[in-house]
Design a protein around this motif. Structure first.
Motif, PDB file in Angstrom:
ATOM      1  N   MET A  44       5.479  73.685  28.910  1.00 58.38           N
ATOM      2  CA  MET A  44       5.796  72.287  28.611  1.00 58.38           C
ATOM      3  C   MET A  44       5.115  71.862  27.315  1.00 58.38           C
ATOM      4  O   MET A  44       5.722  71.161  26.501  1.00 58.38           O
ATOM      5  CB  MET A  44       5.386  71.384  29.775  1.00 58.38           C
ATOM      6  N   ASN A  45       3.871  72.279  27.098  1.00 63.40           N
ATOM      7  CA  ASN A  45       3.176  71.942  25.858  1.00 63.40           C
ATOM      8  C   ASN A  45       3.894  72.527  24.649  1.00 63.40           C
ATOM      9  O   ASN A  45       3.989  71.871  23.602  1.00 63.40           O
ATOM     10  CB  ASN A  45       1.718  72.405  25.902  1.00 63.40           C
ATOM     11  N   VAL A  46       4.417  73.733  24.778  1.00 67.07           N
ATOM     12  CA  VAL A  46       5.178  74.341  23.684  1.00 67.07           C
ATOM     13  C   VAL A  46       6.448  73.529  23.423  1.00 67.07           C
ATOM     14  O   VAL A  46       6.788  73.217  22.278  1.00 67.07           O
ATOM     15  CB  VAL A  46       5.508  75.822  23.995  1.00 67.07           C
ATOM     16  N   ALA A  47       7.151  73.159  24.504  1.00 65.63           N
ATOM     17  CA  ALA A  47       8.385  72.384  24.355  1.00 65.63           C
ATOM     18  C   ALA A  47       8.108  71.029  23.700  1.00 65.63           C
ATOM     19  O   ALA A  47       8.831  70.615  22.787  1.00 65.63           O
ATOM     20  CB  ALA A  47       9.057  72.197  25.717  1.00 65.63           C
ATOM     21  N   TYR A  48       7.064  70.348  24.167  1.00 61.09           N
ATOM     22  CA  TYR A  48       6.710  69.066  23.555  1.00 61.09           C
ATOM     23  C   TYR A  48       6.338  69.258  22.085  1.00 61.09           C
ATOM     24  O   TYR A  48       6.693  68.435  21.233  1.00 61.09           O
ATOM     25  CB  TYR A  48       5.547  68.403  24.290  1.00 61.09           C
ATOM     26  N   GLY A  49       5.628  70.328  21.775  1.00 53.94           N
ATOM     27  CA  GLY A  49       5.258  70.609  20.392  1.00 53.94           C
ATOM     28  C   GLY A  49       6.466  70.805  19.499  1.00 53.94           C
ATOM     29  O   GLY A  49       6.484  70.340  18.356  1.00 53.94           O
ATOM     30  N   ARG A  50       7.471  71.487  20.018  1.00 54.98           N
ATOM     31  CA  ARG A  50       8.710  71.671  19.241  1.00 54.98           C
ATOM     32  C   ARG A  50       9.384  70.332  19.002  1.00 54.98           C
ATOM     33  O   ARG A  50       9.899  70.066  17.912  1.00 54.98           O
ATOM     34  CB  ARG A  50       9.647  72.625  19.973  1.00 54.98           C
ATOM     35  N   LEU A 122      -2.650  51.190  16.070  1.00 53.67           N
ATOM     36  CA  LEU A 122      -1.316  51.763  15.944  1.00 53.67           C
ATOM     37  C   LEU A 122      -0.501  50.935  14.955  1.00 53.67           C
ATOM     38  O   LEU A 122      -0.487  49.708  15.025  1.00 53.67           O
ATOM     39  CB  LEU A 122      -0.654  51.729  17.335  1.00 53.67           C
ATOM     40  N   THR A 123       0.167  51.602  14.030  1.00 47.94           N
ATOM     41  CA  THR A 123       1.049  50.905  13.082  1.00 47.94           C
ATOM     42  C   THR A 123       2.450  50.820  13.687  1.00 47.94           C
ATOM     43  O   THR A 123       2.759  51.474  14.696  1.00 47.94           O
ATOM     44  CB  THR A 123       1.139  51.659  11.745  1.00 47.94           C
ATOM     45  N   ASP A 124       3.312  50.057  13.051  1.00 52.40           N
ATOM     46  CA  ASP A 124       4.704  49.990  13.492  1.00 52.40           C
ATOM     47  C   ASP A 124       5.353  51.375  13.399  1.00 52.40           C
ATOM     48  O   ASP A 124       6.117  51.774  14.284  1.00 52.40           O
ATOM     49  CB  ASP A 124       5.491  48.974  12.656  1.00 52.40           C
ATOM     50  N   ASP A 125       5.048  52.107  12.318  1.00 49.32           N
ATOM     51  CA  ASP A 125       5.580  53.464  12.183  1.00 49.32           C
ATOM     52  C   ASP A 125       5.050  54.379  13.293  1.00 49.32           C
ATOM     53  O   ASP A 125       5.788  55.206  13.823  1.00 49.32           O
ATOM     54  CB  ASP A 125       5.227  54.067  10.818  1.00 49.32           C
ATOM     55  N   GLY A 126       3.772  54.228  13.622  1.00 42.94           N
ATOM     56  CA  GLY A 126       3.190  55.023  14.701  1.00 42.94           C
ATOM     57  C   GLY A 126       3.846  54.719  16.036  1.00 42.94           C
ATOM     58  O   GLY A 126       4.144  55.621  16.820  1.00 42.94           O
ATOM     59  N   ARG A 127       4.077  53.443  16.291  1.00 40.09           N
ATOM     60  CA  ARG A 127       4.747  53.067  17.551  1.00 40.09           C
ATOM     61  C   ARG A 127       6.172  53.613  17.580  1.00 40.09           C
ATOM     62  O   ARG A 127       6.643  54.080  18.614  1.00 40.09           O
ATOM     63  CB  ARG A 127       4.748  51.549  17.710  1.00 40.09           C
ATOM     64  N   GLN A 128       6.849  53.586  16.452  1.00 43.26           N
ATOM     65  CA  GLN A 128       8.215  54.122  16.398  1.00 43.26           C
ATOM     66  C   GLN A 128       8.216  55.630  16.673  1.00 43.26           C
ATOM     67  O   GLN A 128       9.067  56.123  17.397  1.00 43.26           O
ATOM     68  CB  GLN A 128       8.861  53.810  15.036  1.00 43.26           C
ATOM     69  N   LYS A 129       7.255  56.354  16.092  1.00 40.17           N
ATOM     70  CA  LYS A 129       7.147  57.805  16.350  1.00 40.17           C
ATOM     71  C   LYS A 129       6.874  58.050  17.832  1.00 40.17           C
ATOM     72  O   LYS A 129       7.426  58.977  18.431  1.00 40.17           O
ATOM     73  CB  LYS A 129       6.045  58.447  15.518  1.00 40.17           C
ATOM     74  N   TRP A 130       6.001  57.238  18.435  1.00 34.48           N
ATOM     75  CA  TRP A 130       5.712  57.376  19.861  1.00 34.48           C
ATOM     76  C   TRP A 130       6.991  57.161  20.669  1.00 34.48           C
ATOM     77  O   TRP A 130       7.282  57.940  21.572  1.00 34.48           O
ATOM     78  CB  TRP A 130       4.629  56.378  20.293  1.00 34.48           C
ATOM     79  N   LEU A 131       7.761  56.132  20.350  1.00 28.49           N
ATOM     80  CA  LEU A 131       9.009  55.865  21.072  1.00 28.49           C
ATOM     81  C   LEU A 131      10.004  57.016  20.927  1.00 28.49           C
ATOM     82  O   LEU A 131      10.645  57.423  21.903  1.00 28.49           O
ATOM     83  CB  LEU A 131       9.647  54.562  20.575  1.00 28.49           C
ATOM     84  N   ALA A 137      11.043  63.432  25.073  1.00 27.51           N
ATOM     85  CA  ALA A 137      10.356  63.926  26.275  1.00 27.51           C
ATOM     86  C   ALA A 137      11.128  63.562  27.527  1.00 27.51           C
ATOM     87  O   ALA A 137      11.235  64.371  28.460  1.00 27.51           O
ATOM     88  CB  ALA A 137       8.935  63.369  26.335  1.00 27.51           C
ATOM     89  N   ALA A 138      11.685  62.358  27.579  1.00 27.64           N
ATOM     90  CA  ALA A 138      12.433  61.925  28.759  1.00 27.64           C
ATOM     91  C   ALA A 138      13.642  62.822  29.006  1.00 27.64           C
ATOM     92  O   ALA A 138      13.931  63.187  30.154  1.00 27.64           O
ATOM     93  CB  ALA A 138      12.864  60.468  28.614  1.00 27.64           C
ATOM     94  N   VAL A 139      14.328  63.206  27.945  1.00 31.05           N
ATOM     95  CA  VAL A 139      15.480  64.106  28.077  1.00 31.05           C
ATOM     96  C   VAL A 139      15.014  65.468  28.582  1.00 31.05           C
ATOM     97  O   VAL A 139      15.604  66.041  29.511  1.00 31.05           O
ATOM     98  CB  VAL A 139      16.236  64.235  26.733  1.00 31.05           C
ATOM     99  N   PHE A 140      13.950  65.999  27.984  1.00 29.63           N
ATOM    100  CA  PHE A 140      13.408  67.293  28.404  1.00 29.63           C
ATOM    101  C   PHE A 140      12.967  67.251  29.862  1.00 29.63           C
ATOM    102  O   PHE A 140      13.265  68.161  30.638  1.00 29.63           O
ATOM    103  CB  PHE A 140      12.225  67.673  27.504  1.00 29.63           C
ATOM    104  N   GLU A 141      12.261  66.200  30.251  1.00 27.57           N
ATOM    105  CA  GLU A 141      11.728  66.103  31.606  1.00 27.57           C
ATOM    106  C   GLU A 141      12.838  65.946  32.643  1.00 27.57           C
ATOM    107  O   GLU A 141      12.765  66.511  33.736  1.00 27.57           O
ATOM    108  CB  GLU A 141      10.716  64.957  31.681  1.00 27.57           C
ATOM    109  N   GLU A 142      13.861  65.184  32.302  1.00 29.62           N
ATOM    110  CA  GLU A 142      15.003  65.045  33.220  1.00 29.62           C
ATOM    111  C   GLU A 142      15.690  66.391  33.402  1.00 29.62           C
ATOM    112  O   GLU A 142      16.059  66.766  34.512  1.00 29.62           O
ATOM    113  CB  GLU A 142      15.979  63.988  32.696  1.00 29.62           C
TER     114      GLU A 142
END
Length: 182
Positions: A44-50, A122-131, A137-142
């Motif tokens: 999972m860590n590898v997948a998230y990293g990709r 957190l900047t607006d850009d940082g929040r956007q990257k998080w989103l 991640a949600a697609v991968f986890e589903e």
């Protein structure tokens, strides 16, 4: 789902058979569970990293973004608090923050009320990257859980939470890197 281990890694059954050959007191059921959890976590860590790399951030940076989001609005923490939450040394945290400030994901400012204290925000850009990372991640986890029914997901979530609580109780300081394990 058929298992296709890599050429370098034996199947779980092969691994357990080898362990039992060397250590006869091994409980194969317990070993299968913990080995599967370990392999799942690693993959999972590898997948998230990709996924995060497609967004131009690392897993390490995603962890910082998540910690800031979890802190709630206005998404601010001190570097020491971030380091503690992520199990990092202060020096490692400073290096990570330096990179992220340069990338515009966070800001680092002196606290106006206490000039000794530094605030990471957190900047607006940082929040956007998080989103964006959360959407991937949600697609991968589903996809990961697609073969489990709603009931199975609920039971698995409860069982894993119980295991996590047991480890957290037994090893309360093991949230991240421990200096005695470096």
């Amino acid at each position: 789902m058929p298992h296709t281990p890599s050429a370098d890694e034996p199947s779980l059954d092969e691994q357990i058979a080898a362990y039992q050959r060397e250590y006869q007191d091994l409980d194969p059921q317990v070993e299968k569970i913990v080995s599967a959890l370990g392999r799942l976590n690693r993959r999972m860590n590898v997948a998230y990293g990709r996924q995060t790399s497609t967004l131009g951030i690392s897993n390490a940076e995603w962890e910082v973004l998540k910690a800031l989001v979890l802190s709630g609005a206005p998404y601010q923490l001190g570097p020491g608090d971030l380091a503690k939450r992520l199990g990092l040394t202060p020096a490692a945290m400073t290096h990570r923050i330096d990179r992220m400030v340069g990338e515009g994901l966070v800001t680092r400012e002196r606290d106006e009320n206490n000039r000794v204290r530094v605030i990471i925000e957190l900047t607006d850009d940082g929040r956007q990257k998080w989103l964006e990372a959360m959407q991937l991640a949600a697609v991968f986890e589903e996809d990961l859980l697609q073969d489990l029914s709603t009931g199975e997901r609920s039971v698995l979530g409860e069982v894993l939470t119980r295991l996590l609580r047991r480890v957290e109780h037994a090893q309360p300081d093991a949230g991240g890197r421990l200096t005695d394990l470096d």
